[in-house]
Design a protein around this motif. Sequence first.
Motif, PDB file in Angstrom:
ATOM      1  N   LEU A 243     -54.657  29.715  29.946  1.00  0.00           N
ATOM      2  CA  LEU A 243     -54.553  31.119  30.355  1.00  0.00           C
ATOM      3  C   LEU A 243     -53.548  31.822  29.439  1.00  0.00           C
ATOM      4  O   LEU A 243     -52.407  31.407  29.324  1.00  0.00           O
ATOM      5  CB  LEU A 243     -54.087  31.221  31.807  1.00  0.00           C
ATOM      6  N   SER A 244     -53.964  32.882  28.828  1.00  0.00           N
ATOM      7  CA  SER A 244     -53.047  33.543  27.890  1.00  0.00           C
ATOM      8  C   SER A 244     -53.055  35.054  27.995  1.00  0.00           C
ATOM      9  O   SER A 244     -52.258  35.730  27.347  1.00  0.00           O
ATOM     10  CB  SER A 244     -53.407  33.141  26.457  1.00  0.00           C
ATOM     11  N   ARG A 245     -53.922  35.635  28.829  1.00  0.00           N
ATOM     12  CA  ARG A 245     -53.992  37.081  28.899  1.00  0.00           C
ATOM     13  C   ARG A 245     -52.989  37.650  29.900  1.00  0.00           C
ATOM     14  O   ARG A 245     -52.489  36.955  30.767  1.00  0.00           O
ATOM     15  CB  ARG A 245     -55.412  37.521  29.257  1.00  0.00           C
ATOM     16  N   ARG A 246     -52.737  38.941  29.830  1.00  0.00           N
ATOM     17  CA  ARG A 246     -51.817  39.615  30.741  1.00  0.00           C
ATOM     18  C   ARG A 246     -52.406  39.663  32.146  1.00  0.00           C
ATOM     19  O   ARG A 246     -53.611  39.687  32.337  1.00  0.00           O
ATOM     20  CB  ARG A 246     -51.545  41.048  30.249  1.00  0.00           C
ATOM     21  N   ALA A 361     -39.616  17.149  31.339  1.00  0.00           N
ATOM     22  CA  ALA A 361     -38.623  17.046  30.263  1.00  0.00           C
ATOM     23  C   ALA A 361     -38.986  17.961  29.095  1.00  0.00           C
ATOM     24  O   ALA A 361     -38.121  18.584  28.479  1.00  0.00           O
ATOM     25  CB  ALA A 361     -38.516  15.595  29.803  1.00  0.00           C
ATOM     26  N   ASN A 362     -40.288  18.055  28.809  1.00  0.00           N
ATOM     27  CA  ASN A 362     -40.754  18.903  27.709  1.00  0.00           C
ATOM     28  C   ASN A 362     -41.524  20.086  28.292  1.00  0.00           C
ATOM     29  O   ASN A 362     -42.694  19.967  28.639  1.00  0.00           O
ATOM     30  CB  ASN A 362     -41.639  18.088  26.766  1.00  0.00           C
ATOM     31  N   ILE A 363     -40.862  21.213  28.448  1.00  0.00           N
ATOM     32  CA  ILE A 363     -41.473  22.389  29.074  1.00  0.00           C
ATOM     33  C   ILE A 363     -42.326  23.123  28.046  1.00  0.00           C
ATOM     34  O   ILE A 363     -41.822  23.592  27.012  1.00  0.00           O
ATOM     35  CB  ILE A 363     -40.397  23.333  29.637  1.00  0.00           C
ATOM     36  N   LYS A 364     -43.623  23.235  28.343  1.00  0.00           N
ATOM     37  CA  LYS A 364     -44.554  23.913  27.450  1.00  0.00           C
ATOM     38  C   LYS A 364     -44.929  25.282  28.001  1.00  0.00           C
ATOM     39  O   LYS A 364     -44.680  25.594  29.167  1.00  0.00           O
ATOM     40  CB  LYS A 364     -45.808  23.058  27.252  1.00  0.00           C
ATOM     41  N   ASP A 365     -45.548  26.093  27.151  1.00  0.00           N
ATOM     42  CA  ASP A 365     -45.915  27.448  27.552  1.00  0.00           C
ATOM     43  C   ASP A 365     -46.887  27.446  28.737  1.00  0.00           C
ATOM     44  O   ASP A 365     -46.817  28.329  29.601  1.00  0.00           O
ATOM     45  CB  ASP A 365     -46.538  28.204  26.375  1.00  0.00           C
ATOM     46  N   GLN A 366     -47.790  26.465  28.774  1.00  0.00           N
ATOM     47  CA  GLN A 366     -48.747  26.408  29.872  1.00  0.00           C
ATOM     48  C   GLN A 366     -48.036  26.204  31.207  1.00  0.00           C
ATOM     49  O   GLN A 366     -48.433  26.776  32.228  1.00  0.00           O
ATOM     50  CB  GLN A 366     -49.751  25.285  29.633  1.00  0.00           C
ATOM     51  N   TYR A 367     -46.981  25.401  31.207  1.00  0.00           N
ATOM     52  CA  TYR A 367     -46.215  25.185  32.434  1.00  0.00           C
ATOM     53  C   TYR A 367     -45.568  26.489  32.891  1.00  0.00           C
ATOM     54  O   TYR A 367     -45.605  26.839  34.089  1.00  0.00           O
ATOM     55  CB  TYR A 367     -45.145  24.118  32.211  1.00  0.00           C
ATOM     56  N   THR A 369     -46.558  29.497  32.268  1.00  0.00           N
ATOM     57  CA  THR A 369     -47.614  30.391  32.745  1.00  0.00           C
ATOM     58  C   THR A 369     -48.016  30.051  34.170  1.00  0.00           C
ATOM     59  O   THR A 369     -48.208  30.941  35.010  1.00  0.00           O
ATOM     60  CB  THR A 369     -48.838  30.309  31.823  1.00  0.00           C
ATOM     61  N   ASN A 370     -48.151  28.760  34.473  1.00  0.00           N
ATOM     62  CA  ASN A 370     -48.508  28.346  35.826  1.00  0.00           C
ATOM     63  C   ASN A 370     -47.460  28.788  36.845  1.00  0.00           C
ATOM     64  O   ASN A 370     -47.795  29.221  37.955  1.00  0.00           O
ATOM     65  CB  ASN A 370     -48.685  26.832  35.885  1.00  0.00           C
ATOM     66  N   VAL A 371     -46.188  28.680  36.487  1.00  0.00           N
ATOM     67  CA  VAL A 371     -45.121  29.127  37.385  1.00  0.00           C
ATOM     68  C   VAL A 371     -45.183  30.639  37.580  1.00  0.00           C
ATOM     69  O   VAL A 371     -45.056  31.136  38.709  1.00  0.00           O
ATOM     70  CB  VAL A 371     -43.745  28.695  36.839  1.00  0.00           C
ATOM     71  N   LEU A 372     -45.420  31.369  36.521  1.00  0.00           N
ATOM     72  CA  LEU A 372     -45.494  32.833  36.610  1.00  0.00           C
ATOM     73  C   LEU A 372     -46.695  33.296  37.442  1.00  0.00           C
ATOM     74  O   LEU A 372     -46.628  34.303  38.144  1.00  0.00           O
ATOM     75  CB  LEU A 372     -45.559  33.442  35.212  1.00  0.00           C
ATOM     76  N   LEU A 373     -47.801  32.565  37.362  1.00  0.00           N
ATOM     77  CA  LEU A 373     -48.965  32.890  38.191  1.00  0.00           C
ATOM     78  C   LEU A 373     -48.592  32.854  39.676  1.00  0.00           C
ATOM     79  O   LEU A 373     -48.984  33.735  40.455  1.00  0.00           O
ATOM     80  CB  LEU A 373     -50.101  31.901  37.915  1.00  0.00           C
TER      81      LEU A 373
END
Length: 616
Positions: A243-246, A361-367, A369-373
């Motif tokens: 998921l990458s859109r606004r 330990a390794n926080i990625k952008d997808q993680y 995004t899931n939290v922000l959702l």
Amino acid sequence: MKQLYDTYASDLADKIFAYDGEKGLFTIGPLPFKNNVFEVVLCDTSSGKTGTSRSPGGDGSPGPSDKKRMKRAVYAKRFKVEIAIASTSTARIPMSAIAQVLRGGQESENSQEAIRVLDIILRQHSARQGCLLVKQSFFRGEFGSIDLGGGVLGCRGFHSSFRPTQNGLSLNVDLSTTMVVKPGPVIDFLLFNQNIKDPYRIDWVKVCQLVPLQRYKKSLSTMQRSKLVEGSRQKPLDRKLSLSRRFIQPIKVKTWGAVKFSARCNVRDLVRRLIQAGIMKGIQMEDCAADVIEERHQMKWETPAKKVEAVFQQIKSSFKQQKPGFLLCVIPEKNCDIYGLWKRKCLAEHGIVTQCVVPPANIKDQYLTNVLLKINAKLGGLNSLLKNETTRAIPLVLKAQTIIFGMDVSHGSPGSNVPSVAAVVSSLGWPLISKYRASVRTQAPRMESIDNLFKQVGDDDQGIIKDSLIDFLNNSKGQTPEQIIIFRDGVSEGQFNMVLNDEIAKIIEACKFFGSKHFGGKWFPKFMVIVAQKNHHTRFFLPNERNRNEVNNVQPGTVVDKGICHPRNYDFYMCAHAGMIGTTRPTHYHVLHDDIGFSPDDLQELVHNLSYVYVH
């Protein structure tokens, strides 16, 4: 019952019977008596050989207590089994009733009982093979197992049951898993589960062995659940959606803070990255780096309740002017003891929305995004919209004001006496179908019928439906819904009448009460009631064109409404999503009532659209 037949086969006219495990016993044709009592003797031979275990303080030879345990004992238990012909109305079960249903006739008690007898025969056959029986599933060690740790195995087996379908009487067979105690020395299980620190002080249990196929009924730990899910997967396809859109309606977060409970995480760095990721999604979050509250070191060994109380006092001190509208909470592990106490303190007692996280330990952008959702949805934002909503392409729903309800009840673990929780969601902001409000109420333990849909107190209704209708009006410019569509989850075929006669009757009563108070009794919406079932054992497979020995998951959006559906009732199966992990489980939909007049194609199109408005 096996011993009963082995001993008295001639008295039973050599008729093999099927026993339901309770009070029912079925045979083909009558027995040579109407009532008889049989005495059954079961012999249990136990051996107490000590093996390598010795009493402490000896030279290796058996001590006095060891010699007692080495004696072999034979225990005989006597049972009296009474077999009596049932009452006239239930003594004979006409199997022909199944044929009537298959020809499109109305289901009856006879047809349901006949199918139940067939299922009991399947169970009886499995029992004779030495299988562990759990409802309509059977398990054997030879089928394979998953070691979950802690002396517990996930034992593989099969589910089997008969179902009437348009193609005739079908046998539904599927894989199943249940938890059993790992066979072996009792001492091993105690070391895993009883927190024993000095095993050398334990003497007698060393000689005891756990026999196979003993069910384990306690709740699994987080690690065990994870192993069970991982070990049960069977992947025909594994895809990941990025998921990458606004977001459609991103929120603004002004007064908020972050809390850390004994977790190994740089919370200030997490906050910084979360704010940056939020900007990409349209979320505006004020910098709260100065408002990171960490659990004090001296509280590390205190009880979870004291930890929560102490941290909340710190929050009060940090937010003296205005209480925070949102709190990000970093906890040490999923489902830890702090979680429930923290949620109750913040949300139930103080109305503060929280989001608990266990960062990897390794926080990625997808993680991120899931939290922000989750944060955006909890604070009233809207993450996404269907294209069909904006173009008004969803049949019937977007042409008339419609409110959509979803209802379910969750219960405590088996044997517990905790209250059941009823949850009802309802759509907001017609003509949209992607935004919902939620109501949660507790009710009596194990009670499946939702209790507080309509609750008249004097001249007021304090039930769930009224709150949903008010919020719908406030978000739809005062327009009353002309159509009410209700999706009920978590009920079996035997509970359909309860849904119609109890729950839907209460909803209709709540609408009449609401209409008489606000619209002069001139509001008469149309109703549609649909039950969605996911806890079943029907699966679909698509042949692999390149390799005939392989099968794949069916394509997302697959609908099956012929062949295996009920010969008379209105039902269909849908696999709305791609099977990202394991084998796709279709949802089985049953239409119990329809005033609106949906065609099958229109209803399936609506359900398919609704399957993509889930808020992550």
